[in-house]
Write a protein that holds these residues in place. Structure first.
Motif, mmCIF file in Angstrom:
data_model
loop_
_atom_site.group_PDB
_atom_site.id
_atom_site.type_symbol
_atom_site.label_atom_id
_atom_site.label_comp_id
_atom_site.label_asym_id
_atom_site.label_seq_id
_atom_site.Cartn_x
_atom_site.Cartn_y
_atom_site.Cartn_z
ATOM 1 N N ALA A 192 0.808 -1.217 0.000
ATOM 2 C CA ALA A 192 0.000 0.000 0.000
ATOM 3 C C ALA A 192 0.840 1.266 0.000
ATOM 4 O O ALA A 192 0.308 2.373 -0.131
ATOM 5 N N ALA A 193 2.179 1.106 0.117
ATOM 6 C CA ALA A 193 3.056 2.274 0.248
ATOM 7 C C ALA A 193 3.305 2.985 -1.079
ATOM 8 O O ALA A 193 3.676 4.161 -1.100
ATOM 9 N N GLY A 194 3.141 2.281 -2.184
ATOM 10 C CA GLY A 194 3.419 2.897 -3.482
ATOM 11 C C GLY A 194 2.846 2.053 -4.597
ATOM 12 O O GLY A 194 2.362 0.934 -4.377
ATOM 13 N N ARG A 195 2.932 2.572 -5.822
ATOM 14 C CA ARG A 195 2.276 1.910 -6.946
ATOM 15 C C ARG A 195 3.253 1.285 -7.935
ATOM 16 O O ARG A 195 2.821 0.649 -8.901
ATOM 17 N N THR A 196 4.582 1.463 -7.722
ATOM 18 C CA THR A 196 5.554 0.894 -8.645
ATOM 19 C C THR A 196 6.137 -0.374 -8.041
ATOM 20 O O THR A 196 6.934 -0.325 -7.102
ATOM 21 N N ALA A 197 5.711 -1.522 -8.571
ATOM 22 C CA ALA A 197 6.111 -2.816 -8.031
ATOM 23 C C ALA A 197 7.348 -3.339 -8.758
ATOM 24 O O ALA A 197 7.467 -3.224 -9.980
ATOM 25 N N VAL A 198 8.281 -3.906 -7.963
ATOM 26 C CA VAL A 198 9.444 -4.586 -8.539
ATOM 27 C C VAL A 198 9.006 -6.017 -8.814
ATOM 28 O O VAL A 198 8.964 -6.852 -7.907
ATOM 29 N N ARG A 199 8.667 -6.316 -10.059
ATOM 30 C CA ARG A 199 8.057 -7.598 -10.395
ATOM 31 C C ARG A 199 9.058 -8.757 -10.388
ATOM 32 O O ARG A 199 8.716 -9.879 -10.043
ATOM 33 N N THR A 200 10.279 -8.508 -10.796
ATOM 34 C CA THR A 200 11.301 -9.543 -10.777
ATOM 35 C C THR A 200 12.667 -8.881 -10.771
ATOM 36 O O THR A 200 12.810 -7.708 -11.153
ATOM 37 N N SER A 201 13.669 -9.621 -10.326
ATOM 38 C CA SER A 201 15.054 -9.158 -10.366
ATOM 39 C C SER A 201 15.946 -10.382 -10.337
ATOM 40 O O SER A 201 15.563 -11.431 -9.797
ATOM 41 N N PHE A 202 17.113 -10.278 -10.940
ATOM 42 C CA PHE A 202 18.027 -11.413 -10.903
ATOM 43 C C PHE A 202 19.462 -10.945 -11.113
ATOM 44 O O PHE A 202 19.725 -9.874 -11.660
ATOM 45 N N VAL A 203 20.384 -11.786 -10.637
ATOM 46 C CA VAL A 203 21.821 -11.564 -10.798
ATOM 47 C C VAL A 203 22.440 -12.909 -11.144
ATOM 48 O O VAL A 203 22.130 -13.921 -10.496
ATOM 49 N N GLN A 204 23.311 -12.946 -12.161
ATOM 50 C CA GLN A 204 23.896 -14.216 -12.587
ATOM 51 C C GLN A 204 25.338 -14.019 -13.042
ATOM 52 O O GLN A 204 25.607 -13.259 -13.966
ATOM 53 N N LEU A 205 26.258 -14.708 -12.366
ATOM 54 C CA LEU A 205 27.659 -14.710 -12.780
ATOM 55 C C LEU A 205 27.821 -15.567 -14.024
ATOM 56 O O LEU A 205 27.373 -16.710 -14.050
#
Length: 343
Positions: A192-205
């Motif tokens: 409820a704090a904001g409207r911009t959602a971080v839908r996915t994230s990833f890091v890969q060596l």
């Protein structure tokens, strides 16, 4: 908590000193107009900000100082009090010192205490690594509000006594590619704090067996007079690899979410240089997505770059917008990215 419900509330940035254009940089190092034309044509960067006074050699800004300013700006934009922060993460390749950790210096300057802090040592993917870690930790419910920071001060690797006409290309390119800066963002575990959602994230060596594309050295009393350069870059290897890796990152983000490239409204591409960014964007061929770039004016500010992009992006978003952000770390080859959706 579903990690896809983590919200990014606001971003802030900080730059040291006035902009330094190519003509000013060229004059300082005794380079001619032909050199300036080379920078314009092959690099494309128009200006950069440095934490170093080019005339005196004095370092006038630190990463902690820049991080504090960026953090205050992000907190103010988010309407978040420092006392509400219970997690601080910094991604950087150039901390002010090996100890104490720069993340803790920034937290101290902001009046933040009694919280979990982490500092990630990485090149241009460090900011995404920090965002990814914050997202995962917030999703456990253990933390509620995170301040995520990224930044680099490259100018301390400048040798102001050098004759650039004698410097090999692997060192010369560093004088024109990079600038100094810091950035910050506030993330919340409260949907409820904001409207911009971080839908996915990833890091890969993906660096197994691959030579480093970039090297930054630390020198101590034993080896401070070593004849090896403090900074060098295999620009040709980066030029060949980064567009390919960027395309792989984009497909990974889209596949993770079941999105189509035509559904993206905004693209935050890697920001090595203006010309490199242009090649990457052309390869990705997302004609319907607005490109958010800043490298022409700020130069490559390493782990601060994504926050400059976010600072431009967030006020523009409207419900339904979808965003892909891509970052590649070339020192030992890391693919990273994240996707946002404005709901």
């Amino acid at each position: 908590m579903d990690p896809a419900e983590i919200r990014i509330l606001a971003a802030g940035t900080a730059l040291p000193g006035p902009p330094i254009d190519n003509a000013t940089l060229g004059r300082r190092f005794g380079m001619d107009e032909l050199w300036e034309q080379w920078v314009d044509v092959f690099i494309g960067t128009r200006s950069r900000h440095l934490a170093l006074d080019l005339e005196t050699g004095e370092q006038r800004d630190t990463l902690a100082g820049l991080g504090e300013r960026a953090g205050r700006q992000a907190l103010a934009a988010a309407g978040t009090d420092p006392a509400e922060i219970d997690l601080v993460i910094l991604g950087t390749a150039t901390p002010d010192s090996l100890m104490p950790a720069t993340v803790n210096q920034i937290a101290d300057r902001l009046g933040i205490d009694g919280v979990a802090t982490y500092q990630l040592q990485s090149g241009c993917s460090g900011a995404v690594q920090a965002l990814d870690l914050a997202r995962q930790l917030l999703s456990t419910g253990r933390h509620r509000t995170a301040l995520v920071l990224g930044g680099d001060v490259i100018a301390k690797h400048y040798d102001l006594s050098v004759d650039l006409r004698t410097v090999p290309p692997v060192e010369l390119v560093n004088y024109v590619l990079f600038g100094d800066a810091a950035g910050a963002a506030v993330l919340s575990g409260d949907p409820a704090a904001g409207r911009t959602a971080v839908r996915t994230s990833f890091v890969q060596l993906v660096g197994l067996g691959r030579p480093p594309g970039q090297v930054l050295e630390w020198f101590g009393p034993v080896d401070r007079h070593s004849d090896r350069p403090s900074a060098k870059e295999d620009y040709k290897a980066i030029e060949e690899s980064v567009p390919v890796l960027s395309e792989e990152i984009l497909h990974r983000l889209l596949d993770d979410l079941g999105w189509k490239g035509t559904e993206l409204t905004h693209l935050l591409p890697p920001q090595l240089s203006t010309q490199m960014t242009k090649r990457i964007v052309e390869r990705l061929a997302l004609s319907g997505a607005e490109e958010i770039s800043c490298v022409g004016d700020t130069a490559n500010t390493g782990n601060a770059l994504v926050f400059f992009q976010l600072e431009q992006l967030l006020p523009r978003l409207v419900p339904g917008d979808r965003v892909a952000a891509i970052a590649v770390e070339s020192s030992k080859w890391i693919k990273s990215g994240f996707a946002l959706e404005h709901v």
